[in-house]
Design an enzyme around this catalytic site. Structure first.
Site, short mmCIF file in Angstrom:
data_model
loop_
_atom_site.label_atom_id
_atom_site.label_comp_id
_atom_site.label_asym_id
_atom_site.label_seq_id
_atom_site.Cartn_x
_atom_site.Cartn_y
_atom_site.Cartn_z
N SER A 234 10.13 -27.75 55.77
CA SER A 234 9.88 -29.24 56.36
C SER A 234 8.92 -29.37 56.96
CB SER A 234 11.14 -29.57 56.90
OG SER A 234 11.43 -30.66 57.00
N ASP B 220 -4.86 -27.53 54.16
CA ASP B 220 -5.81 -28.45 53.13
C ASP B 220 -6.99 -29.02 53.79
OD1 ASP B 220 -3.98 -28.21 51.11
OD2 ASP B 220 -2.88 -30.24 51.19
N LYS C 63 11.03 -27.00 51.34
CA LYS C 63 11.55 -28.14 51.59
C LYS C 63 10.84 -29.33 52.00
CE LYS C 63 14.69 -30.96 54.03
NZ LYS C 63 14.22 -32.13 54.77
#
Length: 747
Positions: free
Chosen positions: A552, A563, A577
């Site tokens: 999560s 990224d 998740k």
């Protein structure tokens, strides 16, 4: 002329020395660059070249020591894997030949975790033979309603092959029954769970799913799950003796009539599968039909029927949509806000006595101030024995309204004494920050965050994303900076996640600009969340540790930093998740005050998308999910267990003072009291243990007799430490492209 010649020679020597120094510096830079790129062999070769040329400077020797140590540990890990695999395989084959299926299965699970190729291992002829025998045993246990034994077999089979659909389906069926036996284990438990439950909660939940679920809900599939759950309830014979409310279903004739009607409804549902659309209103009609059949036969309480029908339906939706029933409301609120009113104890279970054990008193708590210590056994609460208490019951009894009192009677094994602690409850703030070790100060206990003082590498472990986690982390970063931090390892392993806003705020500590995460759903307005623009630690070298339990918000944090190439992410692929849950109120009658607990629906309304545009969410049968680390460093079970124990030990507050000589326990009296507690626990559970026993004492000893033990070396942490040491010393940027196909970051 001689003077001029001497000056020319001196100048030439100086120039050669400068050139040599420049070359050495460049070679050292090459070594650092190789380490950052994961090519430790090239780094070692560059260092070896310097040593061969006579460069014995402190920096060269230090880097050489880093690489040699890591290489030695990597070689030791490889040897341990091979030895453990061979040992487990041989024992599995011996057990299989002796007809001990479950023992063979247990050893095969161990072997699978150390196999070079787990998929190929699962297809070996002897493993295939073992699987067939295990499936047959599991089915026999299902027929005899020995759910725990059946579940154990199916669970082990899935550990060997996660794609084993037959084992997964069997485990899910057995789990339905185990859940029922667990939550309805007494008359009090039944009454507590069904209190304030009425059909309108279910009706509102299904309507909200229809309007807000992130994807088109499959209400027909939910209907199948609901019926299956009610059938499982009817077949769970151990429930019949727990409460008079099950008297109707305990009657064989009434039960068969009820089950027959359920089967008719399921057959009709399947016959209409290719017919008209099936929406939430049809699902509610199905419930009414089930309710009518119930009234005409077994007369289960309507609240119980509502709960199990709803639970079965939601189980077919996704793994994260769930109901918060009134009985769960208080505990859910504690989890969401990150604090509660109690005495401040982390509970565990003592293996010898089966009694509740203090793992550690918490910071700034009544328990710590009163002198409750790690390993104390809680034998009474307010004069009532805690024999057979679960940790859930203990939490309910020990926590309570602020400023109220509770008395804990503890048995302290270290001294052999029983002590009473009258404590006043107050708000306990659950912290989510851990460091390397605790340091006792005049003001209490503080964390030391520096893992490597020479290199200035700090370690901060974040265990959740509670409302105050960003503020806690900022405080820890400032403290670590004062302690000498030059680079940071942020450990998110085993972090289950939490609040989205907190994850965004934490990314904003390290990232100056850009997107953190976007959310998109069927009905929700797409949203994009950017960093705040204030990044006090934007230039801090950073490595993030993750594993398959990082979920999560942990995936949002690590994925965004990866990224944006802000940090190196190291470890194992994360949990997957990547869904947004909204907590929606169900019982409108209590929406504007009142003391009754409120039921809620935790509903998946959207998916998260990382800056790369990919969602980390793991969909059914997906091959890609989660956040893939830049450097994959996997742990064996032995290593994971060692790391878990070490993390727990660092968290424990050791407030034990050495007992004075006159208070040392009488050894015989201490042994007798511990034996009494142990006997008390065993007498109550003897029948159940015999019923569920799959392994003999000799089997258990053999399973635990692995002669090949792991060291305290943490491969993921050490790989991160090596990366940061090289980055700080070399003052180099992280590589823009990192190899992602490595199974291990090793020399």
């Amino acid at each position: 002329m001689q003077l001029a010649a001497s000056r020319l020679i001196a100048l030439a020597v100086a120039l050669l020395s400068a050139v040599s120094a420049a070359r050495a510096e460049q070679t050292l830079k090459d070594a650092y660059a190789a380490i950052l790129s994961g090519d430790y062999a090239a780094g070692q070769q560059a260092i070896q070249g310097l040593l061969e040329r006579g460069d014995t400077s402190g920096e060269v020797a230090r880097v050489s020591k880093w690489l040699e140590s890591y290489q030695e540990h990597s070689a030791s890990r490889d040897a341990l894997r091979a030895q453990t695999f061979e040992w487990a395989v041989q024992n599995a084959k011996d057990a299989l030949a002796a007809g001990k299926t479950y023992l063979a299965l247990s050893f095969a699970v161990q072997a699978s975790a150390y196999a070079e190729d787990a998929e190929r291992f699962a297809k070996e002829p002897w493993v295939v033979e073992l699987r067939q025998k295990a499936l047959a045993s599991a089915e026999d246990f299902m027929k005899s309603e020995s759910w725990r034994k059946a579940h154990a077999y199916y669970f082990q089979l899935e550990r060997i092959d996660a794609q084993d659909a037959q084992a997964r389906a069997g485990r899910e069926r057995a789990a339905h029954h185990l859940r029922l036996e667990f939550i309805y284990d007494s008359a009090d438990a039944v009454e507590r769970r069904i209190a304030d439950v009425h059909p309108s909660l279910m009706e509102n939940a299904f309507a909200l799913i229809n309007d807000n679920y992130y994807d088109e809900p499959d209400f027909r599939k939910m209907a199948e799950g609901a019926l299956d759950q009610i059938v499982a309830l009817a077949h769970s014979t151990k429930l019949y003796d727990t409460s008079d409310l099950f008297n109707g279903i305990a009657n064989p004739a009434a039960r068969e009539h009820f089950i027959g009607r359920l089967q008719e409804l399921r057959a009709k549902l399947l016959d209409e599968k290719n017919g008209r659309d099936y929406g939430y209103r049809e699902l509610l009609k199905l419930y009414r039909a089930v309710s009518e059949a119930n009234r005409a036969s077994v007369s289960l309480p309507e609240g119980l029927l509502v709960i199990e029908f709803t639970e079965g339906a939601l189980a077919k939706l996704d793994d994260f949509t769930s109901m918060v029933w009134p009985a769960d409301s208080t505990e859910f609120d504690k989890m969401m806000i990150g604090n509660f009113c109690g005495v401040g104890i982390q509970l565990g279970l003592d293996e010898d006595t089966g009694r509740l054990k203090v793992v550690t008193p918490l910071e700034n708590s009544p328990a710590l101030e009163a002198g409750i210590q790690p390993d104390d056994l809680i034998v009474e609460v307010n004069g009532i024995s805690t024999k057979d208490w679960t940790s859930e019951k203990a939490v309910r009894e020990i926590t309570g309204p602020e400023a109220t009192k509770v008395t804990l009677t503890i048995f302290r094994p270290r001294t052999g004494k029983r002590l009473e602690f009258p404590l006043e409850r107050r708000e306990i703030q659950l912290t989510t920050i851990r460091g390397v070790s605790r340091v006792k100060t005049a003001g209490g206990y503080e964390w030391n965050y520096i893992l490597d003082p020479d290199a200035g590498v700090a370690l901060i472990r974040l265990t959740g994303f509670n409302p105050d986690s960003q503020k806690e982390l900022l405080g820890a970063l400032n403290a670590a900076k004062k302690q000498g931090m030059k680079g940071l390892i942020l450990d998110l392993r085993y972090n289950p996640g939490g609040l989205l806003d907190v994850a965004i705020d934490i990314v904003s500590l390290f990232q100056k600009s850009g997107e953190v995460v976007a959310t998109r759903g069927r009905r929700e307005t797409p949203q994009t969340h950017d960093v705040s623009g204030n990044a006090p630690f934007a230039d801090l070298p950073l490595v993030v540790l993750v594993n398959d339990s990082s979920a999560s918000a942990s995936e949002i944090l690590s994925g965004a930093l990866k990224d944006h190439q802000r940090a190196i992410v190291l470890g194992e692929r994360t949990f997957g998740k990547g869904s947004v849950q909204r907590v929606l109120r169900l019982d409108r009658r209590f929406s504007f005050g009142g003391n009754k607990p409120a039921a809620r629906l935790k509903l998946t309304t959207a998916l998260y998308y990382l800056p790369s545009g990919r969602s980390p969410h793991r969909l059914p049968d997906a091959q890609e999910w989660g956040v893939d680390p830049d450097w994959v460093v996997t742990l064996t079970p032995k290593e994971a267990n060692k790391i878990g124990a070490r993390q727990l030990e660092a968290y424990i507050i050791h407030n034990e003072d050495a007992a004075p000589p006159d208070s040392q326990p009488d050894a015989e009296k201490l042994a007798a009291e511990k034996a009494a507690l142990k006997q008390e626990a065993s007498e109550e559970s003897e029948d159940e243990d015999l019923d569920n026993e799959l392994l003999t004492e000799d089997d258990l000893k053999l399973l635990r007799a692995d002669p090949h033990q792991a060291t305290d070396f943490d491969p993921q942490l050490e790989a991160a430490l090596l990366q940061l040491r090289a980055k700080i010393a070399g003052n180099l940027p992280w590589p823009q492209r990192l190899a992602k196909a490595k199974d291990e970051a090793k020399p």
